[in-house]
Design a protein around this motif. Sequence first.
Motif, mmCIF file in Angstrom:
data_model
loop_
_atom_site.group_PDB
_atom_site.id
_atom_site.type_symbol
_atom_site.label_atom_id
_atom_site.label_comp_id
_atom_site.label_asym_id
_atom_site.label_seq_id
_atom_site.Cartn_x
_atom_site.Cartn_y
_atom_site.Cartn_z
ATOM 1 N N THR A 182 -7.465 -14.992 -16.918
ATOM 2 C CA THR A 182 -7.852 -13.582 -16.924
ATOM 3 C C THR A 182 -9.349 -13.495 -16.808
ATOM 4 O OG1 THR A 182 -7.993 -13.572 -19.339
ATOM 5 C CG2 THR A 182 -5.895 -12.914 -18.356
ATOM 6 N N ASP A 234 -2.361 -16.503 -20.597
ATOM 7 C CA ASP A 234 -3.406 -16.141 -21.561
ATOM 8 C C ASP A 234 -4.810 -16.413 -21.034
ATOM 9 O OD1 ASP A 234 -1.505 -15.323 -23.360
ATOM 10 O OD2 ASP A 234 -1.498 -17.206 -24.501
ATOM 11 N N PRO A 286 -9.089 -17.908 -25.601
ATOM 12 C CA PRO A 286 -8.418 -18.376 -26.797
ATOM 13 C C PRO A 286 -8.059 -19.830 -26.666
ATOM 14 C CG PRO A 286 -6.928 -17.055 -25.444
ATOM 15 C CD PRO A 286 -8.292 -16.932 -24.851
ATOM 16 N N PRO A 331 -5.327 -22.383 -27.144
ATOM 17 C CA PRO A 331 -3.912 -22.515 -27.432
ATOM 18 C C PRO A 331 -3.607 -23.785 -28.158
ATOM 19 C CG PRO A 331 -4.352 -23.074 -25.145
ATOM 20 C CD PRO A 331 -5.649 -22.580 -25.726
ATOM 21 N N ARG A 391 2.639 -20.020 -20.470
ATOM 22 C CA ARG A 391 2.007 -19.125 -21.440
ATOM 23 C C ARG A 391 0.490 -19.325 -21.460
ATOM 24 N NH1 ARG A 391 3.121 -16.413 -26.266
ATOM 25 N NH2 ARG A 391 1.190 -15.330 -26.790
ATOM 26 N N ASN A 434 -10.981 -16.756 -14.677
ATOM 27 C CA ASN A 434 -11.664 -16.924 -15.962
ATOM 28 C C ASN A 434 -13.100 -17.376 -15.706
ATOM 29 O OD1 ASN A 434 -12.615 -17.840 -18.534
ATOM 30 N ND2 ASN A 434 -10.496 -17.934 -19.215
#
Length: 497
Positions: A475, A472, A483, A485, A468, A358
């Motif tokens: 990446t 998410d 995002p 969370p 999770r 990221n």
Amino acid sequence: MSTEPTEKNRATAAALLPLVGGPDNIRSVAHCMTRLRVGLRDRSLVDDAALRAVPGVLGVVEDADTYQVVLGPGAVARVTPEFEALVEEGRTRVAEPVTADGLAERGAALKEARKARNATPFKLFLRRIANVFVPLIPALIGCGVIAGLNGLLTNLGWAPAVVPALAAIASGFMSLIAVFVGFNTAKEFGGTPVLGGAVAAVIVFPGVAKIDAFGEHLSPGQGGVLGALAAALLAVRVERWCRRRVPETLDVLVTPTLTVLVTGLVTLYGLMFLAGEAAAAIGAFANWLLAAGGALAGLVLGGLFLPLVMLGLHQALIPIHTTLIEQSGYTVLLPILAMAGAGQVGAALAVYCRLPRNGSVRATIKSALPAGFLGVGEPLIYGVSLPLGRPFVTACVGGAAGGAFVGLCNQLGVAFGSKAIGPSGWALFPLLDGTAGMGVTVAVYGGGLLVGYLAGFAATWFFGFTKRMLADLDTDAGAGAPPAPAGPASAKEPVPA
């Protein structure tokens, strides 16, 4: 001399102004150590996403009264005057829109609705008290650093001719700090500032030693900043009472005279003694807390400080720090509270390592870490840990661990503190002072920072992400923001690019 820094600051201000609704949407402008604080008429005119994308903006924050743009230390003090100038120029050059009254009414309604939901009278009062002391922080820092330099020269036996001059420079402000507190208090609460300073000056006047109150002689400075605060608040009340009742023809003579006389007598024969007892109790409690509570007290203080910073309520501690500095020359609480920043840095480093793909988050962390090491936590709070949720909690765990270490050392006899307020992290080293010698003091504080870094890193590495979240977030985010969370501290702001 190059004009590039000035042009850069003006360009930043010019970029910010239209994104907060333009000059006519601005009610007030101020700044603290890291944030440009803007009072708005209509919150809906603000473009949050565009603001976060402006170069130099580290995040945005809201409270009940202001919209805050996090610019970082140094930068905010340079951008704010340029921003104020542009606001004034815009108001002078552009006629007020036909809808200005409607915008003002709508903004007032939004403000009142927000206050009703999120503000309490106690919190608002604390913010106003903080506003009294925040303008004093630069002088406290400057005089504290000079005091530290003077102590170093004295211990080494160097430059004996310069030492008295440095002592005078370092001590002059502190000897009259009550006057500045009285001036700012009257200004903040709607009185005449110089009258607040005048009644507070009674506290530091050497002649009070000849006055008996409660069966004992007063001491110059007795009650300190707490007495000055109380005296100035009373002066504001007396002045307002006089303004309502004294005829206009006599007001210029009678009102200031009665304000100073009545408040001065109450200060001498009541407030100085009571404030002195309160200040002594604060000092005794702080010392007892660390001597008896040790690691537990440090754990609680270090663990809870980040949430206070997030809410902007940490400034309410300024009067307590200032009182402790007046009494013993340093505040024992600040080094423990500074451990919260260490936990935040450790958590950010763990996030950096856990999200190798990221690029957006890693770039944000790299840009915010230097400020984090120097104790400025807002860029990492609002740019990294709070938007991600769980890392904010694990950062608090790191702060608690560092605070527990420093508290334990204090309990074992290494009592120390900071000569000034404002700096934290590595920037606090020049301001440290204590009873165990500078070498031991520096070692304990440095050890606390290391514990905070390691605990924050470990807690975030093992508990800062769910599977999770990693799926998410880990990446290739490119220049976009990841995002946010849901988590224990659910995101208020997305991570800026």
